[in-house]
Design an enzyme around this catalytic site. Structure first.
Site, PDB file in Angstrom:
ATOM      1  N   CYS A   1       0.861  -1.185   0.000  1.00 55.92           N
ATOM      2  CA  CYS A   1       0.000   0.000   0.000  1.00 55.92           C
ATOM      3  C   CYS A   1       0.895   1.232   0.000  1.00 55.92           C
ATOM      4  O   CYS A   1       2.049   1.171   0.403  1.00 55.92           O
ATOM      5  CB  CYS A   1      -0.866   0.024   1.251  1.00 55.92           C
ATOM      6  SG  CYS A   1      -1.873  -1.460   1.417  1.00 55.92           S
TER       7      CYS A   1
ATOM      8  N   GLU B   1      10.626 -15.982 -17.895  1.00 54.48           N
ATOM      9  CA  GLU B   1      10.356 -14.557 -17.692  1.00 54.48           C
ATOM     10  C   GLU B   1       9.460 -14.007 -18.819  1.00 54.48           C
ATOM     11  O   GLU B   1       8.554 -13.211 -18.568  1.00 54.48           O
ATOM     12  CB  GLU B   1      11.692 -13.801 -17.598  1.00 54.48           C
ATOM     13  CG  GLU B   1      11.614 -12.281 -17.618  1.00 54.48           C
ATOM     14  CD  GLU B   1      10.861 -11.642 -16.443  1.00 54.48           C
ATOM     15  OE1 GLU B   1      10.395 -12.372 -15.554  1.00 54.48           O
ATOM     16  OE2 GLU B   1      10.718 -10.411 -16.460  1.00 54.48           O
TER      17      GLU B   1
ATOM     18  N   LYS C   1       3.225  -3.405  -6.950  1.00 57.39           N
ATOM     19  CA  LYS C   1       4.649  -3.327  -7.271  1.00 57.39           C
ATOM     20  C   LYS C   1       5.512  -4.016  -6.225  1.00 57.39           C
ATOM     21  O   LYS C   1       6.452  -4.711  -6.558  1.00 57.39           O
ATOM     22  CB  LYS C   1       5.062  -1.858  -7.417  1.00 57.39           C
ATOM     23  CG  LYS C   1       6.493  -1.651  -7.862  1.00 57.39           C
ATOM     24  CD  LYS C   1       6.727  -2.196  -9.249  1.00 57.39           C
ATOM     25  CE  LYS C   1       8.158  -2.098  -9.707  1.00 57.39           C
ATOM     26  NZ  LYS C   1       8.414  -2.986 -10.849  1.00 57.39           N
TER      27      LYS C   1
ATOM     28  N   HIS D   1       8.909 -34.767 -22.469  1.00 57.46           N
ATOM     29  CA  HIS D   1       8.507 -35.518 -21.276  1.00 57.46           C
ATOM     30  C   HIS D   1       7.095 -35.163 -20.828  1.00 57.46           C
ATOM     31  O   HIS D   1       6.725 -35.412 -19.679  1.00 57.46           O
ATOM     32  CB  HIS D   1       9.516 -35.278 -20.145  1.00 57.46           C
ATOM     33  CG  HIS D   1      10.902 -35.721 -20.515  1.00 57.46           C
ATOM     34  ND1 HIS D   1      11.237 -37.038 -20.668  1.00 57.46           N
ATOM     35  CD2 HIS D   1      12.008 -35.008 -20.837  1.00 57.46           C
ATOM     36  CE1 HIS D   1      12.512 -37.122 -21.032  1.00 57.46           C
ATOM     37  NE2 HIS D   1      13.000 -35.903 -21.150  1.00 57.46           N
TER      38      HIS D   1
ATOM     39  N   LYS E   1       5.817 -12.276 -18.183  1.00 61.98           N
ATOM     40  CA  LYS E   1       5.436 -10.945 -18.681  1.00 61.98           C
ATOM     41  C   LYS E   1       4.098 -11.027 -19.414  1.00 61.98           C
ATOM     42  O   LYS E   1       3.236 -10.176 -19.236  1.00 61.98           O
ATOM     43  CB  LYS E   1       6.504 -10.374 -19.646  1.00 61.98           C
ATOM     44  CG  LYS E   1       7.803  -9.974 -18.999  1.00 61.98           C
ATOM     45  CD  LYS E   1       7.783  -8.625 -18.314  1.00 61.98           C
ATOM     46  CE  LYS E   1       7.696  -8.607 -16.835  1.00 61.98           C
ATOM     47  NZ  LYS E   1       8.557  -9.155 -15.924  1.00 61.98           N
TER      48      LYS E   1
ATOM     49  N   TRP F   1      -3.619  -2.021  -1.544  1.00 62.41           N
ATOM     50  CA  TRP F   1      -3.582  -3.338  -2.185  1.00 62.41           C
ATOM     51  C   TRP F   1      -4.163  -4.287  -1.145  1.00 62.41           C
ATOM     52  O   TRP F   1      -3.582  -4.497  -0.086  1.00 62.41           O
ATOM     53  CB  TRP F   1      -2.145  -3.717  -2.536  1.00 62.41           C
ATOM     54  CG  TRP F   1      -2.046  -4.934  -3.396  1.00 62.41           C
ATOM     55  CD1 TRP F   1      -2.256  -5.007  -4.739  1.00 62.41           C
ATOM     56  CD2 TRP F   1      -1.679  -6.253  -2.974  1.00 62.41           C
ATOM     57  NE1 TRP F   1      -2.043  -6.281  -5.171  1.00 62.41           N
ATOM     58  CE2 TRP F   1      -1.693  -7.071  -4.123  1.00 62.41           C
ATOM     59  CE3 TRP F   1      -1.346  -6.832  -1.756  1.00 62.41           C
ATOM     60  CZ2 TRP F   1      -1.389  -8.426  -4.083  1.00 62.41           C
ATOM     61  CZ3 TRP F   1      -1.038  -8.175  -1.708  1.00 62.41           C
ATOM     62  CH2 TRP F   1      -1.059  -8.959  -2.868  1.00 62.41           C
TER      63      TRP F   1
ATOM     64  N   ARG G   1       1.999   1.262  -5.856  1.00 62.83           N
ATOM     65  CA  ARG G   1       2.110   0.312  -4.743  1.00 62.83           C
ATOM     66  C   ARG G   1       0.809  -0.440  -4.478  1.00 62.83           C
ATOM     67  O   ARG G   1       0.786  -1.390  -3.690  1.00 62.83           O
ATOM     68  CB  ARG G   1       2.519   1.047  -3.459  1.00 62.83           C
ATOM     69  CG  ARG G   1       3.853   1.726  -3.558  1.00 62.83           C
ATOM     70  CD  ARG G   1       4.185   2.421  -2.258  1.00 62.83           C
ATOM     71  NE  ARG G   1       4.373   1.489  -1.184  1.00 62.83           N
ATOM     72  CZ  ARG G   1       5.525   0.918  -0.856  1.00 62.83           C
ATOM     73  NH1 ARG G   1       6.601   1.205  -1.548  1.00 62.83           N
ATOM     74  NH2 ARG G   1       5.599   0.090   0.149  1.00 62.83           N
TER      75      ARG G   1
ATOM     76  N   GLU H   1       1.127 -11.688 -16.887  1.00 63.07           N
ATOM     77  CA  GLU H   1       0.749 -10.598 -15.981  1.00 63.07           C
ATOM     78  C   GLU H   1       0.229  -9.373 -16.709  1.00 63.07           C
ATOM     79  O   GLU H   1      -0.544  -8.606 -16.157  1.00 63.07           O
ATOM     80  CB  GLU H   1       1.892 -10.227 -15.032  1.00 63.07           C
ATOM     81  CG  GLU H   1       3.114  -9.656 -15.681  1.00 63.07           C
ATOM     82  CD  GLU H   1       4.238  -9.359 -14.685  1.00 63.07           C
ATOM     83  OE1 GLU H   1       3.968  -9.118 -13.515  1.00 63.07           O
ATOM     84  OE2 GLU H   1       5.403  -9.369 -15.124  1.00 63.07           O
TER      85      GLU H   1
ATOM     86  N   ASN I   1      -0.092   0.041   6.258  1.00 58.79           N
ATOM     87  CA  ASN I   1       0.464  -0.844   5.233  1.00 58.79           C
ATOM     88  C   ASN I   1       1.034  -2.053   5.956  1.00 58.79           C
ATOM     89  O   ASN I   1       1.800  -1.881   6.902  1.00 58.79           O
ATOM     90  CB  ASN I   1       1.572  -0.109   4.467  1.00 58.79           C
ATOM     91  CG  ASN I   1       2.304  -1.012   3.498  1.00 58.79           C
ATOM     92  OD1 ASN I   1       1.759  -1.987   3.024  1.00 58.79           O
ATOM     93  ND2 ASN I   1       3.551  -0.684   3.203  1.00 58.79           N
ATOM     94  N   GLY I   2       0.644  -3.267   5.540  1.00 64.77           N
ATOM     95  CA  GLY I   2       1.188  -4.463   6.188  1.00 64.77           C
ATOM     96  C   GLY I   2       0.071  -5.353   6.686  1.00 64.77           C
ATOM     97  O   GLY I   2      -1.077  -5.230   6.247  1.00 64.77           O
TER      98      GLY I   2
HETATM   99  C1  F6R Z   1       7.002  -9.400 -12.327  1.00 57.50           C
HETATM  100  C2  F6R Z   1       7.437  -8.805 -11.084  1.00 57.50           C
HETATM  101  C3  F6R Z   1       7.394  -9.625  -9.842  1.00 57.50           C
HETATM  102  C4  F6R Z   1       8.576  -9.277  -8.920  1.00 57.50           C
HETATM  103  C5  F6R Z   1       8.460 -10.041  -7.600  1.00 57.50           C
HETATM  104  C6  F6R Z   1       9.632  -9.756  -6.688  1.00 57.50           C
HETATM  105  O1  F6R Z   1       7.105  -8.506 -13.396  1.00 57.50           O
HETATM  106  O2  F6R Z   1       7.793  -7.648 -11.025  1.00 57.50           O
HETATM  107  O3  F6R Z   1       7.376 -10.986 -10.143  1.00 57.50           O
HETATM  108  O4  F6R Z   1       9.766  -9.616  -9.577  1.00 57.50           O
HETATM  109  O5  F6R Z   1       7.275  -9.662  -6.943  1.00 57.50           O
HETATM  110  O6  F6R Z   1       9.753  -8.409  -6.417  1.00 57.50           O
HETATM  111  P1  F6R Z   1      11.090  -7.779  -5.901  1.00 57.50           P
HETATM  112  O7  F6R Z   1      12.114  -7.930  -6.952  1.00 57.50           O
HETATM  113  O8  F6R Z   1      10.756  -6.333  -5.638  1.00 57.50           O
HETATM  114  O9  F6R Z   1      11.459  -8.511  -4.652  1.00 57.50           O
END
Ligand code: F6R
Length: 614
Positions: free
Chosen positions: A2, A484, A609, A507, A488, A75, A27, A491, A101-102
């Site tokens: 948040c 990765e 984020k 397999h 992308k 969030w 956030r 998400e 937040n938390g």
């Molecule tokens: C995907 C993405 C997430 C973060 C993950 C870890 O695009 O951004 O999968 O990589 O939540 O976040 P950090 O790197 O901030 O610990």
């Protein structure tokens, strides 16, 4: 998770808080709210959904003029994202307003206590309980600061709390444990934010709060204590971010801007890493060479994209240093009783530095005497602060929720760490390290070349608007790239996507292949090993079963041409460094496809984020 803002001073509290929330919305954006004190009363407005919903309501009728306020962008954890669960929350008598937040872990026990006291709770949140607890304290005669101390002493879990009291219109009180909070120091005004973006428009002087600390803030005074009221010294720092770093620079999305920034951020992450005599140096590393020499096992812990950076790091570290490396999801690590001791080096990779899973994993590791090195993008965030050493990635603020430049700079930091260990342990000769460093230093130009063919990738992406499923294949360091690339796409475009190690296909997963299924293949460079040939066989196998193959292969590799329905060229680089160029078209593909589908690329649904809860 948040975003939190607090303000006291001569400006309009509502406008200043909303400005801060706008910069923190990355956030979390399930709901937003603001509270001010004016004329001895609390005035609260909050709405489910993005900040724009709240702004619309305030445009129609703004809150009364006030010089003190708090705000929140959420969030959701406890309770669905609706108006009632939005913060700020108030106590029963609407004297206290509070944002959080938390997660309060002992909230059930606290809720029972509050309900036994005949307080009616309106929301499903743990936060409202804290608002009631603080209000109970002020109603029994304690001032807001003492009330906050007394409540924090009872809380378990992770929290940043910010509160105001309608009967004390000059004071904002905040507390933090395992969750971020910074103070912005102004002239005759002061600010609070989950990060400095909340207030850099107004001041660049800031205070960093430590664990279990409380800050009491009036227009002219800021005081920091622990949860028991004992004064503590907070660290002052100057914020040297450029405000424009938080803006889009002409792109439609922060994410696209961040993809195009990658040549520069990769270059920045390499600056100052070599001494005049060519020796590799990692300035922020607080681990002595003797400690590194003693390391006999490395465990990399991370989540999501950072985890995939860790997978690439394993290939590089093992190859260059011959030190065994395990890569673990941070969320699983401490629950499996890992074997670690003083000769284990834990490498925690995190863009935000606030990911709760990673933070708790490193605390667990340190409790068992392992050394922890953080690879992190966010200065002074919790993960580097809880670690023995840190390598900062210098990507600048990453605003798009999907990580892009964060990933590339993590890769660079991992390569640097691998080479540094090789230098210290003597597993590679100096001239070999020099040669790899030169190859790394050439990467910004190579990434620029890949970005030069963005238009072709965009056409390809737009042609896939009706696609429901995409597979990604890779081998060796290309395997994490496939994972990765799939992440992308999931998400951002909300399309089913899976990454596989190409050799694993036969397999089981090959059963998924059907006529026309797009399969993106990361082809390793042609080298002395058999990787390239094996990958070619995998591509032929899926093509024979009807897949439409989209191949990423190095310039000049003609052997791929007969098997690629679409061919995207990559610059010629060594296999271990190829992820730095191979991921870029996959980022562009996901960004453009999501745009064509009409999705919010910077704020994909259900995501935030930084994930500051487990
Ligand atoms: C995907 C993405 C997430 C973060 C993950 C870890 O695009 O951004 O999968 O990589 O939540 O976040 P950090 O790197 O901030 O610990």
């Amino acid at each position: 998770m948040c975003g939190i803002v607090g303000y006291v001073g001569p400006r309009s509290a509502q406008d200043t808080v909303i400005d801060g929330l706008r910069r923190l919305e990355y956030r979390g954006y399930d709901s937003a709210g603001v509270a001010v004190v004016s004329g001895g009363d609390l005035h609260v407005e909050k709405r489910a959904g993005k900040l724009a919903n709240l702004e619309k309501v305030l445009d129609e009728e703004s809150l009364p003029t006030a010089g003190i306020g708090i705000g929140h962008t959420r969030w959701a954890t406890h309770g669905p994202p609706n108006d009632v669960n939005a913060h700020p929350h108030t106590g029963g008598a609407r004297r206290i307003a509070l944002v959080h937040n938390g997660i309060i872990e002992n909230f059930v026990e606290l809720r029972d206590r509050v309900e036994d006291d005949d307080h009616e709770l309106l929301s499903d949140t743990d936060t409202e309980i804290v608002a009631h607890l603080v209000e109970l304290q002020v109603e029994s005669g304690f001032d807001l600061t003492t009330a906050m101390q007394r409540v924090c002493q009872q809380l378990d879990g992770a929290f940043t709390l910010v509160a105001i009291d309608s009967e004390d219109p000059d004071t904002v009180v905040a507390a933090r444990r395992n969750s971020p909070l910074v103070v912005g120091l102004g002239e005759g005004e002061n600010f609070l934010g989950s990060d400095v973006a909340a207030f850099i428009e107004f001041t660049r002087e800031a205070l960093e709060l430590g664990q279990d600390q409380i800050v009491v803030m009036t227009r002219d005074h800021v005081e920091v204590t622990d949860f028991w009221g004992r004064p503590v010294e907070a660290k002052r720092f100057h914020v040297d971010w450029d405000l424009s770093a938080a803006e889009k620079d002409g792109h439609d999305w922060f994410m696209r801007k961040e993809i195009f920034e990658q040549p520069r951020t990769v270059a920045d992450s390499l600056i100052g890493r070599r001494t005049k005599s060519g020796q590799l140096q990692l300035d922020e590393m607080r681990l002595a060479d003797e400690e590194l020499r003693d390391v006999d096992k490395i465990i990399i812990i991370a989540c999501g994209t950072s985890f995939y950076a860790g997978m690439v790091a394993k290939y590089a570290i093992e190859h260059w240093t011959r030190t065994p490396v395990e890569v673990e999801l941070a969320s699983e690590f401490r629950y499996r009783d890992p074997i670690i001791d003083a000769t284990t080096l834990i490498v925690a990779i995190s863009q935000s530095g606030e990911t709760a899973d990673t933070l708790h994993a490193i605390m667990h590791a340190r409790a068992q005497k392992a050394k922890v090195l953080a690879i992190c993008n966010t200065n002074r965030s919790s993960i580097p602060r809880e670690s023995d050493a840190v390598i900062y990635t210098h990507a600048g603020p990453e605003i798009g929720v999907a990580s892009t430049k964060g990933f590339l700079t993590q890769l660079v930091a991992c390569y640097l760490l691998a080479l540094y260990i090789a230098q210290v342990k003597g597993t590679r000769f100096g001239d070999e390290i020099d040669e790899i460093m030169e190859q790394l230093e050439a990467m910004p130009d190579h990434i620029e070349t890949v970005l030069g063919s963005a238009a072709t990738v965009y056409d390809l992406a737009r042609a896939h608007v009706g696609t429901r499923s995409v597979l990604f294949l890779g081998r060796h360091a290309g395997y994490p790239v496939a994972l990765e690339g799939a992440l992308k796409l999931k998400e951002l475009a909300y399309i089913h996507a899976e990454g596989f190690a190409a050799g694993e296909l036969k397999h089981g997963p090959i059963a998924l292949i059907e006529e026309g299924l797009p399969v993106l293949c990361v082809v390793p460079p042609k080298g002395r090993d058999q990787l390239h040939g094996k990958m070619l066989s995998g591509i032929q196998e899926v093509r024979a079963r009807g897949a439409r193959t989209i191949c990423l292969a190095e310039e000049g590799d003609a052997s791929i041409e007969p098997y690629a329905d679409v061919l995207i060229r990559l610059p010629k680089v060594p296999v271990l460094l190829q992820p730095l160029v191979a991921i870029v078209p996959l980022q562009l593909f996901a960004c453009e496809l999501a745009t064509a589908l009409g999705h919010d690329v910077d704020q994909p649904r259900n995501l935030a984020k930084s994930v500051t809860v487990e």
